[in-house]
Design an enzyme around this catalytic site. Structure first.
Site, PDB file in Angstrom:
ATOM      1  N   LYS A  35     -14.100 -18.827  68.155  1.00  0.00           N
ATOM      2  CA  LYS A  35     -15.083 -19.618  67.373  1.00  0.00           C
ATOM      3  C   LYS A  35     -16.496 -19.104  67.796  1.00  0.00           C
ATOM      4  O   LYS A  35     -16.594 -18.529  68.834  1.00  0.00           O
ATOM      5  CB  LYS A  35     -15.068 -21.121  67.410  1.00  0.00           C
ATOM      6  CG  LYS A  35     -15.007 -21.504  69.160  1.00  0.00           C
ATOM      7  CD  LYS A  35     -14.598 -22.997  69.405  1.00  0.00           C
ATOM      8  CE  LYS A  35     -14.959 -23.229  70.950  1.00  0.00           C
ATOM      9  NZ  LYS A  35     -14.238 -24.493  71.248  1.00  0.00           N
ATOM     10  N   ARG A 133     -14.103 -37.518  70.259  1.00  0.00           N
ATOM     11  CA  ARG A 133     -14.515 -36.753  69.440  1.00  0.00           C
ATOM     12  C   ARG A 133     -14.010 -36.675  68.088  1.00  0.00           C
ATOM     13  O   ARG A 133     -14.295 -37.306  66.987  1.00  0.00           O
ATOM     14  CB  ARG A 133     -14.778 -35.074  69.992  1.00  0.00           C
ATOM     15  CG  ARG A 133     -15.520 -34.083  69.030  1.00  0.00           C
ATOM     16  CD  ARG A 133     -15.812 -33.024  69.829  1.00  0.00           C
ATOM     17  NE  ARG A 133     -14.666 -32.073  70.080  1.00  0.00           N
ATOM     18  CZ  ARG A 133     -14.807 -30.990  70.920  1.00  0.00           C
ATOM     19  NH1 ARG A 133     -15.888 -30.417  71.013  1.00  0.00           N
ATOM     20  NH2 ARG A 133     -13.572 -30.242  71.018  1.00  0.00           N
ATOM     21  N   HIS A 162      -7.712 -32.668  73.451  1.00  0.00           N
ATOM     22  CA  HIS A 162      -8.639 -31.967  74.243  1.00  0.00           C
ATOM     23  C   HIS A 162      -9.079 -33.007  75.246  1.00  0.00           C
ATOM     24  O   HIS A 162      -9.277 -34.023  75.284  1.00  0.00           O
ATOM     25  CB  HIS A 162      -9.782 -31.979  73.178  1.00  0.00           C
ATOM     26  CG  HIS A 162     -10.718 -30.646  73.727  1.00  0.00           C
ATOM     27  ND1 HIS A 162     -10.357 -29.640  74.270  1.00  0.00           N
ATOM     28  CD2 HIS A 162     -12.057 -30.797  73.770  1.00  0.00           C
ATOM     29  CE1 HIS A 162     -11.220 -28.611  74.506  1.00  0.00           C
ATOM     30  NE2 HIS A 162     -12.390 -29.405  74.511  1.00  0.00           N
ATOM     31  N   ARG A 221      -5.461 -23.102  75.761  1.00  0.00           N
ATOM     32  CA  ARG A 221      -6.643 -22.718  74.681  1.00  0.00           C
ATOM     33  C   ARG A 221      -7.842 -22.316  75.601  1.00  0.00           C
ATOM     34  O   ARG A 221      -8.834 -22.925  75.633  1.00  0.00           O
ATOM     35  CB  ARG A 221      -6.973 -23.586  73.784  1.00  0.00           C
ATOM     36  CG  ARG A 221      -5.831 -24.416  73.081  1.00  0.00           C
ATOM     37  CD  ARG A 221      -6.396 -25.316  72.135  1.00  0.00           C
ATOM     38  NE  ARG A 221      -7.209 -26.434  72.618  1.00  0.00           N
ATOM     39  CZ  ARG A 221      -6.849 -27.719  73.131  1.00  0.00           C
ATOM     40  NH1 ARG A 221      -5.508 -27.867  72.584  1.00  0.00           N
ATOM     41  NH2 ARG A 221      -7.261 -28.625  73.557  1.00  0.00           N
ATOM     42  N   TYR A 263     -48.357 -13.912  75.873  1.00  0.00           N
ATOM     43  CA  TYR A 263     -49.102 -15.331  75.216  1.00  0.00           C
ATOM     44  C   TYR A 263     -49.430 -16.368  76.412  1.00  0.00           C
ATOM     45  O   TYR A 263     -48.847 -16.518  77.271  1.00  0.00           O
ATOM     46  CB  TYR A 263     -48.070 -15.750  74.235  1.00  0.00           C
ATOM     47  CG  TYR A 263     -47.829 -15.326  72.996  1.00  0.00           C
ATOM     48  CD1 TYR A 263     -48.782 -15.171  72.206  1.00  0.00           C
ATOM     49  CD2 TYR A 263     -46.356 -14.508  72.536  1.00  0.00           C
ATOM     50  CE1 TYR A 263     -48.713 -14.272  70.857  1.00  0.00           C
ATOM     51  CE2 TYR A 263     -46.432 -14.004  71.559  1.00  0.00           C
ATOM     52  CZ  TYR A 263     -47.351 -13.770  70.604  1.00  0.00           C
ATOM     53  OH  TYR A 263     -47.229 -13.060  69.463  1.00  0.00           O
ATOM     54  N   CYS A 310     -41.518 -13.353  74.635  1.00  0.00           N
ATOM     55  CA  CYS A 310     -41.917 -13.367  73.079  1.00  0.00           C
ATOM     56  C   CYS A 310     -40.734 -13.384  72.364  1.00  0.00           C
ATOM     57  O   CYS A 310     -39.781 -13.145  72.752  1.00  0.00           O
ATOM     58  CB  CYS A 310     -42.941 -12.087  72.944  1.00  0.00           C
ATOM     59  SG  CYS A 310     -44.297 -11.784  74.097  1.00  0.00           S
ATOM     60  N   ASP A 312     -39.753 -10.628  70.353  1.00  0.00           N
ATOM     61  CA  ASP A 312     -39.165  -9.760  70.249  1.00  0.00           C
ATOM     62  C   ASP A 312     -39.382  -8.755  71.484  1.00  0.00           C
ATOM     63  O   ASP A 312     -38.620  -7.550  71.575  1.00  0.00           O
ATOM     64  CB  ASP A 312     -39.578  -8.858  68.972  1.00  0.00           C
ATOM     65  CG  ASP A 312     -39.591  -9.709  67.750  1.00  0.00           C
ATOM     66  OD1 ASP A 312     -38.611 -10.184  67.312  1.00  0.00           O
ATOM     67  OD2 ASP A 312     -40.788  -9.708  67.308  1.00  0.00           O
TER      68      ASP A 312
HETATM   69  C1  LIG Z   1     -13.803 -24.634  72.300  1.00  0.00           C
HETATM   70  C2  LIG Z   1     -12.515 -25.291  72.593  1.00  0.00           C
HETATM   71  C3  LIG Z   1     -11.586 -24.790  73.570  1.00  0.00           C
HETATM   72  C4  LIG Z   1     -11.881 -23.612  74.625  1.00  0.00           C
HETATM   73  O1  LIG Z   1     -12.831 -24.410  75.727  1.00  0.00           O
HETATM   74  P1  LIG Z   1     -13.264 -23.590  76.922  1.00  0.00           P
HETATM   75  O2  LIG Z   1     -14.090 -24.688  77.685  1.00  0.00           O
HETATM   76  O3  LIG Z   1     -14.082 -22.412  76.485  1.00  0.00           O
HETATM   77  O4  LIG Z   1     -11.929 -23.254  77.661  1.00  0.00           O
HETATM   78  C5  LIG Z   1     -10.423 -25.463  73.697  1.00  0.00           C
HETATM   79  N1  LIG Z   1      -9.807 -26.406  72.833  1.00  0.00           N
HETATM   80  C6  LIG Z   1     -10.882 -26.823  71.924  1.00  0.00           C
HETATM   81  C7  LIG Z   1     -10.352 -28.070  71.064  1.00  0.00           C
HETATM   82  C8  LIG Z   1     -12.048 -26.322  72.018  1.00  0.00           C
HETATM   83  O5  LIG Z   1     -12.759 -26.779  70.739  1.00  0.00           O
END
Ligand SMILES: *Cc1c(COP(=O)(O)O)cnc(C)c1O
Length: 383
Positions: A35, A133, A162, A221, A263, A310, A312
């Site tokens: 992502k 969430r 999660h 994950r 700046y 800045c 750039d």
């Molecule tokens: C982004 C995400 C992960 C990965 O999380 P990390 O902290 O980068 O390992 C795993 N599961 C879900 C649902 C996420 O949104």
């Protein structure tokens, strides 16, 4: 190609996958979150490398991110982690993305969209065990599983949760994670008891992989670990930063006592010095908040920023006694210089945000597996 570029060390990425595999053992599948353009590293090349290195699933946040991967022929299962709008579901079905759903309304919408598209849409049931969430309550899981299984246009492919504090070692947070995991396990049991196969069961993010072995289930994950940063201190595995942000000096000038740089005139020369200009700024994603609090590495030494970052460009104080020359290479982070985690610490944020924010204007240069030294990989690819 411009001087400022993000070198993406694919060899390090693959090494990170290998070390994660060693940590979790041979059983769990690996789902690689790509992502936010693979945390800024480039979704397509990273997705390909992840699959090559043994990942079975990819994860994205949006249907469009999934579409990008499908458009280049990536056929692995792609899990959409965030909730799309109902009107995005037809595309999700057509692209054969897998959805993470935790409420009945969306399950119905998904079933309808899949039916209309003439596709069978894979759904992973998301249970909210304490992240607050998305996802259903644990006690609602088995009824929702039944609902998913009842639609012919849906395939009940997995069950997930999660964890919100899996990267914390405080006793209270460890207890919280254990509680989340036990709610999750109970939900899985209730789904099985109701006669449904929960499919691929998954919960562990990077923190859980490192600190909670019982969180691995059928699939893990790992996100930030893949990119070479650990969310916990002194992690039990070795990972290496994949992104290296470099640039080159485009100008060196001698400045005299009393003259001001950048700046706001926040920095003035106190002793005659040589000031280098480098073509990188907050418009590339180098946080402006680093002004006055940051050094870059040139050859073997560190040199501080002079004045504000800045959009750039920014300026570096080389001092008087230096043999640094115009066009020399500068490492901003990720190589032998500091890491994105060091930068993040200065700004009270996390390395995720630093690499994600290196934006499209900065070309990504991919080292291939066989050119692990930087000078090789960069020069052969960049020219
Ligand atoms: C982004 C995400 C992960 C990965 O999380 P990390 O902290 O980068 O390992 C795993 N599961 C879900 C649902 C996420 O949104």
């Amino acid at each position: 190609m411009r001087a400022t570029r993000a070198i993406i060390h694919i060899d390090r990425f693959c090494g990170n996958v290998k070390h994660i595999r060693e940590k979790v053992g041979p059983a769990p599948l690996i789902c690689a979150p790509v992502k936010a353009d693979a945390y800024g590293h480039g979704a397509v090349p990273i997705a390909r490398a992840a699959i090559e290195a043994g990942a079975s699933y990819l994860a994205v946040a949006t249907v469009e991110e999934g579409a990008e991967l499908r458009s280049v022929g990536i056929s692995a299962p792609i899990l959409v982690l965030s909730l799309p709008l109902p009107e995005e579901l037809a595309d999700a079905a057509r692209l054969r993305l897998s959805l993470l759903l935790g409420d009945e309304d969306m399950v119905k919408e998904a079933a309808l969209a899949a039916e209309q598209a003439g596709e069978k849409l894979a759904v992973h049931l998301k249970i909210d065990t304490g992240m607050g969430r998305v996802g259903c309550r644990p006690e609602a899981a088995s009824a929702l599983a039944a609902r998913i299984a009842s639609f012919r246009s849906l395939m009940y492919a997995g069950t997930a949760t999660h964890l919100s504090v899996a990267d914390s070692r405080t006793p209270e947070d460890i207890r919280y994670t254990k509680k989340q995991l036990s709610l999750f396990t109970q939900s899985i049991e209730s789904i099985k008891a109701a006669g449904f196969d929960p499919g691929v069961v998954h919960a562990a993010n990077s923190g859980a992989i490192l600190l909670h072995e019982d969180a691995c289930f059928d699939m893990v994950r790992p996100g930030i670990l893949l990119y070479g940063y650990s969310p916990v201190e002194n992690p039990p595995i070795f990972v290496e930063p994949v992104m290296e942000l470099i640039t080159r000096i485009v100008l060196i000038k001698t400045m005299r006592v009393g003259e001001a740089v950048s700046y706001g005139r926040t920095w003035t020369v106190s002793e005659e010095t040589r000031i280098a200009t480098i073509p990188v700024g907050y418009g590339d994603g180098l946080p402006r908040g680093l002004s006055g609090n940051f050094s870059v590495r040139i050859q073997r030494r560190f040199y501080p920023l002079a004045g504000r970052v800045c959009m750039d460009q920014c300026m570096i104080d080389l001092g008087n006694d230096t043999d640094i020359q115009r066009w020399d290479e500068v490492t901003i982070f990720g190589g032998k210089a500091q890491s994105a985690a060091d930068i993040a610490a200065k700004l009270h944020t996390i390395p995720y945000e630093i690499t994600c924010n290196i934006n499209k204007r900065v070309p990504r240069v991919y080292t291939d597996l066989f050119h692990s030294t930087r000078s090789h990989g960069v020069k052969s690819n960049a020219l």
